[in-house]
Design an enzyme around this catalytic site. Structure first.
Site, mmCIF file in Angstrom:
data_model
loop_
_atom_site.group_PDB
_atom_site.id
_atom_site.type_symbol
_atom_site.label_atom_id
_atom_site.label_comp_id
_atom_site.label_asym_id
_atom_site.label_seq_id
_atom_site.Cartn_x
_atom_site.Cartn_y
_atom_site.Cartn_z
ATOM 1 C CD GLN A 4 -13.685 -12.438 16.268
ATOM 2 O OE1 GLN A 4 -12.730 -11.773 15.870
ATOM 3 N NE2 GLN A 4 -13.838 -12.749 17.542
ATOM 4 C CD GLU A 52 -21.154 -9.422 24.957
ATOM 5 O OE1 GLU A 52 -20.134 -10.133 24.777
ATOM 6 O OE2 GLU A 52 -21.108 -8.185 25.057
ATOM 7 C CB CYS A 58 -2.641 4.178 6.835
ATOM 8 S SG CYS A 58 -4.070 3.263 7.398
ATOM 9 C CB CYS A 62 -0.882 -0.010 1.242
ATOM 10 S SG CYS A 62 -1.765 1.523 1.495
ATOM 11 C CG ASP A 100 -12.999 -14.340 22.674
ATOM 12 O OD1 ASP A 100 -11.947 -13.705 22.823
ATOM 13 O OD2 ASP A 100 -13.611 -14.398 21.587
ATOM 14 C CE1 TYR A 123 -15.220 -10.741 30.114
ATOM 15 C CE2 TYR A 123 -14.648 -13.056 30.377
ATOM 16 C CZ TYR A 123 -14.676 -11.774 30.860
ATOM 17 O OH TYR A 123 -14.152 -11.525 32.102
ATOM 18 C CB CYS A 127 -8.044 -0.454 2.104
ATOM 19 S SG CYS A 127 -7.384 -1.203 3.591
ATOM 20 C CB CYS A 146 -7.651 -10.046 21.566
ATOM 21 S SG CYS A 146 -8.521 -9.189 22.875
HETATM 22 N N1 SAH Z 1 -16.453 -14.404 21.656
HETATM 23 C C1 SAH Z 1 -17.022 -13.360 20.848
HETATM 24 C C2 SAH Z 1 -16.653 -11.928 21.279
HETATM 25 C C3 SAH Z 1 -15.397 -11.709 22.020
HETATM 26 S S1 SAH Z 1 -14.973 -10.009 22.232
HETATM 27 C C4 SAH Z 1 -16.649 -13.582 19.409
HETATM 28 O O1 SAH Z 1 -15.729 -14.322 19.117
HETATM 29 O O2 SAH Z 1 -17.291 -13.013 18.532
HETATM 30 C C5 SAH Z 1 -15.240 -9.758 23.940
HETATM 31 C C6 SAH Z 1 -16.688 -9.550 24.320
HETATM 32 O O3 SAH Z 1 -16.754 -9.377 25.734
HETATM 33 C C7 SAH Z 1 -17.338 -8.308 23.725
HETATM 34 O O4 SAH Z 1 -18.496 -8.708 23.057
HETATM 35 C C8 SAH Z 1 -17.679 -7.433 24.945
HETATM 36 O O5 SAH Z 1 -18.891 -6.728 24.803
HETATM 37 C C9 SAH Z 1 -17.790 -8.460 26.039
HETATM 38 N N2 SAH Z 1 -17.545 -8.017 27.427
HETATM 39 C C10 SAH Z 1 -16.718 -7.056 27.873
HETATM 40 N N3 SAH Z 1 -16.700 -7.034 29.211
HETATM 41 C C11 SAH Z 1 -17.532 -8.012 29.630
HETATM 42 C C12 SAH Z 1 -17.927 -8.495 30.923
HETATM 43 N N4 SAH Z 1 -17.441 -7.973 32.034
HETATM 44 N N5 SAH Z 1 -18.782 -9.523 30.976
HETATM 45 C C13 SAH Z 1 -19.276 -10.085 29.855
HETATM 46 N N6 SAH Z 1 -18.943 -9.668 28.619
HETATM 47 C C14 SAH Z 1 -18.093 -8.641 28.494
#
Ligand code: SAH
Length: 462
Positions: free
Chosen positions: A288, A338, A79, A73, A387, A317, A163, A414
């Site tokens: 994602q 969530e 960027c 790019c 997650d 999560y 992009c 992550c």
């Molecule tokens: N596993 C999902 C998203 C992971 S991202 C996937 O793969 O698509 C992390 C997620 O945690 C987000 O959606 C965010 O809103 C949520 N989150 C953040 N803090 C949290 C908490 N204290 N309890 C529950 N969820 C939470």
């Protein structure tokens, strides 16, 4: 040696920092430089100094590293997106692998962890992988419409319609929208004056279904977009265009999307698949961004969960339930937790659409829902999947997880630093790290995604 702002120095880059920036040392003093890679010798200007380290800007590359490549790019440098495009992709992968390894060793206190790590899962073709784009629209100093991206840490729009990490169809969409705006005198939004109409062009592409969505973020409503049917007809020429909509955002805010959506053509969502699971994705849904690698990541999570159909699994999560539904294919019962209510609405909808009757979802903080359900209802888990966002798991949550004594914990992360911190706690409470895999979800950026399998040592003995 004392360093001063604006001083010109020459140095060798000998390390790489957390954000993928180069690090060089002079007499033990560390300097951080963007756009520099290990092996470069550079001339640089010091821009900021602190007691033990400082920041400098590359003025000239005197001798390029053998790992330096020409970015695909032309505007990779200004960027804020791809911080590693000048770094050989194979080396990017090595860097990410070692970042996880180093965190697990240094923060997690795990010895010999490399023997448990699988080779990193990189992309075969690390370009054009993103399924979601948000292009700001504005005008340049001569009043011409521009769209592309914000230069790093600013709101100056750099005109760039191609992009190299977005799906190629975006270029055509941007041309069509800007041509329509020019012909019909539709203004771009100006955030300084809060005047003008079009703020962002948001796109989503279903990589499996081929469905495409274009969502115009407007400081007003679709009624303000004169001759909108002309744009619709033009966009419909693109193969796969199934959804055109408007997102109303009249707030003075940095938030890209408002809450209200107006349909223009087709429904205000598209469908896509990850593996065999179908998902409905609207402009506001979290999904994602690298579907190919997400499949790799979730298949790993599923493999590590080792399900045979009799298990109760908690997915904490869970977002829109992407992992939960993946697990529901093989588990007896899945519970997702969530914090964002809209995400749970999507999760329930997706569960229903795929015909899963074994997935149930809770809205709330994982660190509140799990302890509550454990205390009140004595809930049970064979496997717990987490997650969390970058800050990792809450201490109270880890505590309850340990009390519930699941046979396995699958930790999707992550941020390897918080992953390692949490693993150390789990390791201190009867769990043992069995396997680690690193998946490159964000090629050319320094972000790292990994999955770890931990097993309960007591259950193993039994
Ligand atoms: N596993 C999902 C998203 C992971 S991202 C996937 O793969 O698509 C992390 C997620 O945690 C987000 O959606 C965010 O809103 C949520 N989150 C953040 N803090 C949290 C908490 N204290 N309890 C529950 N969820 C939470």
């Amino acid at each position: 040696m004392e360093f001063k702002k604006n001083q010109i120095i020459e140095l060798n880059i000998d390390d790489i920092g957390n954000e993928g920036e180069g690090i060089g040392h002079i007499d033990g003093y560390a300097l951080f430089l963007k756009n520099a890679v290990i092996g470069d010798r550079v001339r640089a200007k010091i821009i900021k100094t602190k007691k033990n380290y400082g920041f400098a800007r590359v003025e000239e590359i005197l001798e390029p590293s053998k790992d330096r490549v020409e970015p695909k790019c032309p505007v990779a440098r200004p960027c804020g997106g791809c911080t590693l495009q000048h770094f050989n992709y194979k080396k990017q992968l090595e860097y990410k692998f070692h970042k996880v390894k180093n965190c697990l060793e240094r923060i997690g206190g795990l010895e010999n962890i490399e023997s448990k790590m699988e080779p990193i899962y990189g992309m075969e073709e690390p370009f054009y992988y993103r399924n979601k784009a948000q292009f700001p629209v504005g005008t340049d100093k001569d009043g011409n419409l521009v769209t592309g991206f914000y230069a790093g840490r600013t709101h100056t729009i750099i005109d760039c319609r191609h992009c190299v990490i977005q799906h190629p169809v975006n270029e055509c969409i941007l041309q069509k929208v800007l041509a329509y705006m020019e012909k019909n005198h539709i203004s771009a939004y100006d955030e300084r004056t809060h005047q003008g109409l079009i703020r962002h062009i948001v796109t989503r592409v279903g990589f499996v279904t081929g469905e495409i969505m274009v969502c115009l973020v407007v400081n007003g409503s679709k009624k303000d977009l004169r001759n909108l049917n002309v744009l619709v007809d033009s966009l419909k020429e693109i193969d796969g265009m199934t959804s055109i909509c408007v997102n109303v955002n009249q707030e003075r805010t940095n938030r890209i999307l408002g809450n209200k959506i107006e349909e223009v053509y087709g429904p205000a969502y598209i469908y896509d698949y990850i593996g065999n699971v179908k998902y409905q994705i609207g402009p506001l849904s979290f999904f994602q961004v690298n579907p190919k690698q997400t499949k790799v990541l979730y298949e790993k999570a599923l493999e590590y969960a080792q399900l045979n159909g009799n298990e109760t699994v908690w997915d904490l999560y869970c977002g829109i339930g992407t992992i939960s539904l993946f697990l529901a294919q093989k588990a007896k019962q899945v519970y997702g937790v969530e914090i964002v209510k809209e995400a749970i609405d999507d999760a329930r909808l997706n569960a229903k659409m795929n015909g899963f009757s074994n997935a149930e979802f809770f809205v709330g903080k994982a660190e509140e829902v799990l302890p509550r359900e454990y205390k009140k209802n004595g809930i049970y888990a064979d496997v717990i999947v987490v997650d969390p966002p970058r800050k990792g798991c809450d201490g109270k949550l880890l505590d309850t997880m340990v009390k519930m004594e699941p046979k396995r914990i699958v930790y999707v992360s992550c941020d390897p630093a918080t992953l390692a911190r949490d693993i150390k706690i789990l390791e201190g409470n009867g769990y043992q790290t069995e396997k680690v895999s690193v998946v490159d979800q964000f090629s050319h950026s320094s972000h790292v995604e990994s999955v770890v399998l931990l097993s309960n040592k007591n259950v193993k003995k039994k």
